[in-house]
Design an enzyme around this catalytic site. Structure first.
Site, PDB file in Angstrom:
ATOM      1  N   ARG A  16      -2.484  -7.766  -2.730  1.00 45.71           N
ATOM      2  CA  ARG A  16      -1.337  -8.032  -3.628  1.00 45.71           C
ATOM      3  C   ARG A  16      -0.465  -9.165  -3.084  1.00 45.71           C
ATOM      4  O   ARG A  16      -0.463 -10.277  -3.623  1.00 45.71           O
ATOM      5  CB  ARG A  16      -0.516  -6.741  -3.819  1.00 45.71           C
ATOM      6  CG  ARG A  16       0.482  -6.818  -4.960  1.00 45.71           C
ATOM      7  CD  ARG A  16       1.803  -7.495  -4.621  1.00 45.71           C
ATOM      8  NE  ARG A  16       2.548  -6.830  -3.550  1.00 45.71           N
ATOM      9  CZ  ARG A  16       3.631  -7.341  -2.995  1.00 45.71           C
ATOM     10  NH1 ARG A  16       4.093  -8.531  -3.365  1.00 45.71           N
ATOM     11  NH2 ARG A  16       4.259  -6.688  -2.015  1.00 45.71           N
ATOM     12  N   ASP A  17       0.269  -8.931  -1.994  1.00 46.19           N
ATOM     13  CA  ASP A  17       1.179  -9.964  -1.467  1.00 46.19           C
ATOM     14  C   ASP A  17       0.373 -11.187  -1.044  1.00 46.19           C
ATOM     15  O   ASP A  17       0.820 -12.328  -1.199  1.00 46.19           O
ATOM     16  CB  ASP A  17       1.952  -9.384  -0.271  1.00 46.19           C
ATOM     17  CG  ASP A  17       3.271 -10.094  -0.006  1.00 46.19           C
ATOM     18  OD1 ASP A  17       3.369 -11.287  -0.297  1.00 46.19           O
ATOM     19  OD2 ASP A  17       4.187  -9.446   0.512  1.00 46.19           O
ATOM     20  N   HIS A 209       8.407  -4.280   6.065  1.00 47.73           N
ATOM     21  CA  HIS A 209       7.523  -5.284   5.450  1.00 47.73           C
ATOM     22  C   HIS A 209       7.956  -6.633   6.010  1.00 47.73           C
ATOM     23  O   HIS A 209       9.035  -7.137   5.676  1.00 47.73           O
ATOM     24  CB  HIS A 209       7.715  -5.208   3.928  1.00 47.73           C
ATOM     25  CG  HIS A 209       6.969  -6.231   3.134  1.00 47.73           C
ATOM     26  ND1 HIS A 209       5.839  -5.936   2.402  1.00 47.73           N
ATOM     27  CD2 HIS A 209       7.179  -7.550   2.932  1.00 47.73           C
ATOM     28  CE1 HIS A 209       5.406  -7.014   1.774  1.00 47.73           C
ATOM     29  NE2 HIS A 209       6.207  -8.031   2.095  1.00 47.73           N
ATOM     30  N   HIS A 211       7.347 -10.776   7.261  1.00 44.80           N
ATOM     31  CA  HIS A 211       6.637 -12.048   7.095  1.00 44.80           C
ATOM     32  C   HIS A 211       6.809 -12.857   8.379  1.00 44.80           C
ATOM     33  O   HIS A 211       7.832 -12.774   9.050  1.00 44.80           O
ATOM     34  CB  HIS A 211       7.163 -12.813   5.872  1.00 44.80           C
ATOM     35  CG  HIS A 211       6.632 -12.274   4.582  1.00 44.80           C
ATOM     36  ND1 HIS A 211       5.590 -12.860   3.906  1.00 44.80           N
ATOM     37  CD2 HIS A 211       6.959 -11.162   3.880  1.00 44.80           C
ATOM     38  CE1 HIS A 211       5.317 -12.156   2.819  1.00 44.80           C
ATOM     39  NE2 HIS A 211       6.136 -11.111   2.774  1.00 44.80           N
ATOM     40  N   CYS A 242       6.063 -14.735  -1.320  1.00 40.83           N
ATOM     41  CA  CYS A 242       6.605 -14.590  -2.673  1.00 40.83           C
ATOM     42  C   CYS A 242       6.700 -15.962  -3.327  1.00 40.83           C
ATOM     43  O   CYS A 242       7.374 -16.852  -2.813  1.00 40.83           O
ATOM     44  CB  CYS A 242       7.987 -13.941  -2.609  1.00 40.83           C
ATOM     45  SG  CYS A 242       8.808 -13.909  -4.211  1.00 40.83           S
ATOM     46  N   ASN A 251       2.461 -12.743   5.443  1.00 43.01           N
ATOM     47  CA  ASN A 251       2.881 -11.469   6.042  1.00 43.01           C
ATOM     48  C   ASN A 251       2.490 -11.419   7.510  1.00 43.01           C
ATOM     49  O   ASN A 251       1.646 -12.195   7.966  1.00 43.01           O
ATOM     50  CB  ASN A 251       2.153 -10.301   5.357  1.00 43.01           C
ATOM     51  CG  ASN A 251       2.658 -10.032   3.971  1.00 43.01           C
ATOM     52  OD1 ASN A 251       2.285 -10.704   3.026  1.00 43.01           O
ATOM     53  ND2 ASN A 251       3.509  -9.043   3.838  1.00 43.01           N
TER      54      ASN A 251
END
Ligand code: COA
Ligand code: ZN
Length: 315
Positions: A16-17, A209, A211, A242, A251
């Site tokens: 996803r990310d 979460h 990055h 994002c 990430n």
């Protein structure tokens, strides 16, 4: 050194990310194959895709097809990101195990990313939590720009706490603190994780979460763990970012996170060897080079043959 939990749980967010920001559209079959391969590595959770508008995130426009075609293992929770009620209905129809709702703590990033004010997002998320309770599906809430916003700068931790507590009281099954553009630093992470853990109910555990935009992701992960956090988002190969946050990049690398914690004797449940096989294939999938220190060097105990002159004659 201050030690944290002896076992951590990793949510692999690469599908996803990781893929949401890639300019190439990864074919649905390849996405399914990626998730299936990750399913065999021992992850607690895999964030498979997002049910967003195809105009906002074209890379994940095939969310239903991916969710329907992956081979699900009973020991893995398959989760998806959803920004609004429309996305939630799509995710529920696709049989998603757990939903990951999202909004930003900063007003400007929320408007840029979700085209809603924070008040509009809050109203949607509270309605979604109610809908999820009726459907019997757990819902985590991810709070973006928790450690800083690329538009507004510092984000007040009192706002993070207010939103986290509100969603926990409304039935969220967990709260994720997202460092959307790698602005967090270790003492900030430790302070916020400790203060939030103290004010959230046990029913809404914290996930972090991170990055690696500024090279502090592993240091921040260690700080979160020392503050008692045992749930981590991470992306294989350090993919991620994002599309609506200027300067966003990957990430924290899952393989580096696993390697660090396992070296310290902390169980992750994830097998590094099959994970590194997947990571080696990622540049082919996203059609660009992905420099990777751990893949190049191998795990820390990889041994090399000593040069002949140092071995001959030594018995
Ligand atoms: N899934 C699919 N389509 C959706 C949707 C969803 N969850 N939500 C809205 N849409 C559609 C609408 O039906 C409408 O389609 P139409 O133009 O064919 O009529 C279109 O998208 C615009 O709808 P609107 O409600 O005006 O949304 P918007 O343009 O203001 O966008 C979001 C709002 C939240 C849907 C959009 O900003 C989004 O998907 N953002 C996600 C960003 C993201 O994932 N960032 C990275 C992760 S943090
Ligand atoms: Zn992210």
């Amino acid at each position: 050194m201050k030690t944290g939990p002896g076992r951590i749980a990793i949510n692999e967010v690469g599908p996803r990310d990781g893929l949401q920001i890639e300019p190439v559209f990864v074919a649905t079959d390849d996405k399914v194959a990626l998730v299936d391969a990750l399913s065999g590595c021992g992850f607690a959770r895999i964030e498979v895709t997002s049910f967003t508008s195809a105009r906002a995130i074209p890379a994940l426009a095939d969310a239903e097809a991916v969710m329907q075609r992956i081979r699900r293992r009973p020991d893995v929770v398959y989760t998806c990101l959803v920004p609004n009620l429309r996305g939630m209905e799509r995710a529920l129809d696709s049989g998603t195990d757990e939903l990951n709702l999202v909004m930003s703590v900063s007003e400007t990033h929320n408007r840029a990313n979700l085209r809603m004010t924070r008040d509009q997002s809050t109203t949607q998320l509270l309605a979604m939590l109610e809908r999820a309770r009726a459907a019997g599906v757990p819902c985590n809430v991810s709070l973006s720009t928790t450690f800083g916003c690329p538009f507004e700068g510092e984000v007040p931790s009192s706002e993070v706490a207010r939103l986290a507590q509100m969603f926990a009281q409304a039935g969220a099954s967990g709260i994720t603190l997202c460092d959307t553009t790698g602005m967090a630093y270790p003492t900030q992470v430790a302070d916020l994780c400790a203060s939030l853990s103290a004010c959230l109910p046990a029913s809404a555990p914290l996930t972090i979460h991170l990055h690696n935009t500024r090279g502090m992701a592993l240091a921040n992960a260690l700080a979160a763990w020392q503050a008692g956090v045992s749930r981590f988002d991470a992306a294989a190969g350090g993919l991620g970012g994002c599309p609506y946050a200027p300067g966003a990049s990957g990430n924290v690398n899952t393989e580096e996170l696993v390697h660090m914690f396992e070296s310290m004797g902390v169980e992750t449940g994830v097998s590094l060897v099959p994970l590194l096989d997947i990571v080696a294939k990622l540049p082919g999938l996203v059609e660009r080079p992905l420099p990777n220190q751990l893949l190049a060097a191998g795990p820390r105990l990889r041994s090399h043959p000593a040069p002949g002159r140092y071995t001959s004659g030594l018995d």
